[in-house]
Write a protein that holds these residues in place. Sequence first.
Motif, PDB file in Angstrom:
ATOM      1  N   UNK A 142      36.277  22.767 -67.387  1.00 34.13           N
ATOM      2  CA  UNK A 142      36.935  23.207 -68.736  1.00 34.13           C
ATOM      3  C   UNK A 142      35.293  23.123 -69.529  1.00 34.13           C
ATOM      4  N   UNK A 143      35.273  24.208 -71.019  1.00 30.54           N
ATOM      5  CA  UNK A 143      34.454  24.046 -71.834  1.00 30.54           C
ATOM      6  C   UNK A 143      34.862  22.962 -73.161  1.00 30.54           C
ATOM      7  N   UNK A 144      34.759  21.595 -72.919  1.00 32.00           N
ATOM      8  CA  UNK A 144      35.098  20.508 -73.910  1.00 32.00           C
ATOM      9  C   UNK A 144      34.669  20.576 -74.681  1.00 32.00           C
ATOM     10  N   UNK A 145      34.435  19.771 -76.128  1.00 37.63           N
ATOM     11  CA  UNK A 145      34.219  19.335 -77.380  1.00 37.63           C
ATOM     12  C   UNK A 145      34.736  20.170 -78.393  1.00 37.63           C
ATOM     13  N   UNK A 146      35.314  19.376 -79.259  1.00 38.92           N
ATOM     14  CA  UNK A 146      36.397  19.767 -80.646  1.00 38.92           C
ATOM     15  C   UNK A 146      34.888  20.238 -81.448  1.00 38.92           C
TER      16      UNK A 146
END
Length: 340
Positions: free
Chosen positions: A89-93
Motif C-alpha cells: 500500500x501507499x502509506x503515510x497520512x
Amino acid sequence: MTETRTALVTGAAGFIGYFTCLRLLKDGFRVIGIDSLSDYYDPELKRRRQQALLQHQSFSVVNEPIETPGLLADLFAKHTPDIVVHLAAQAGVRYSIDNPRSYLESNLVGTFELLEAARWNPPRHMLLASTSSAYGANTEMPYRETMKADHQMSFYAATKKATEAMAHSYAHLYDLPVTMFRFFTVYGPWGRPDMALFKFTKAMLNGEAIDVYNNGEMMRDFTYVDDLVEAVRRLIDAPPIRVDRPQDVDANDSLSPVAPWRIVNIGNSQPVQLGDMIAAIEEALGIKAERNLMPMQPGDVPATWADAELLQSLTGYVPRTDIREGVSRFVTWYRDYYRT
C-alpha cells in the motif's frame, strides 16, 4: 507428511512485510513475495530486507507494482496460494495530502487487482491490512471493531476504509474468507524512515531538534512489529466463516452477517503519551532531545487506542511489548545498521 502451504505476501520488502515473510518461512511456508521497491522512502532499506529474504530457498519475489494489470491474476493462477497477506500500500497520512493519486493507484486499484485474482483462484484465507486511521474522527476510546467508522480524516484512511468495503463485497459474492486487520502505529527494527521513532532517533543522533506535533499532546497505541506478526500468524489459522443467520453473530464480533469477513484490531491496548516515547528514545540513546513544538498536522488524530478483546478471543493472544523495550531494540538496530 506435513503439507507445505503457499503464502503470497504483497509488500514483501516493506517493514511489516519483511517480518511477516520471515515468520512464514520459519513456519515452513513457501512464500511468494511481491514488491515494487518504490521510492516513497529509501529503496536501499527495502533492497536490504529483500536480500535477507532471498537467502531462504522457499522465498521468491516479483518486483512489480501490484496495480499492474494481470500481474496478480497470473501469479494466483501459477502458484494457487493457500494464504494471502496483503500488505502492499501507499502509506503515510501526510503524504496523502501531497500525492493522493499514488494512494488511488496502489491502495484501491491494487486491492481490486488482488480481489479479482482471488475470485478466480480462491485462497483458503485472505488477510488484508487496514489501519487504525479508519476510525477517523471517533473520540470514544478504546476503538472497537464494531464501532461505526464513517468519518476518515485523510485520503490515506479513506482508501483503506474503501478496501475494507471492497473486500466485503467480494467475500459476500464469491465466498472468499477475508480478515481485515487494523493495526496501530507499528514500530521496531527495520522500521520506516517516515515514522516518528525513526525520524526522532536520526535527528537526535545528528544533534538536531525533533518536530513534535500538537505540542506533544498526542497518544498512540504503539505496537511492536513482532507482536503484530504473531497476531497475523495466529489469525491465518482463524478464517471467518459465513453464518446461516445474522442473529448468530456475537454482539462483540465484527463478523459480517452476510459474508465470511471480519475486522480485527491489532494493537497493544496501552496508549502511550508521545512524551513517554521520546523519553524512551532519550534513555536508549543517552541524549536529551531538543523539542520543536508544532501544531497538529492536517489529517492526523490526537489519540489512538485499540480494544484487542476480539483478537484475544480468536487467537488467545494480545500484544504486550513495553514501549521502552521496543524502542531500545530499535535503537540497537539503528546504531548497527547506520554504524553510528
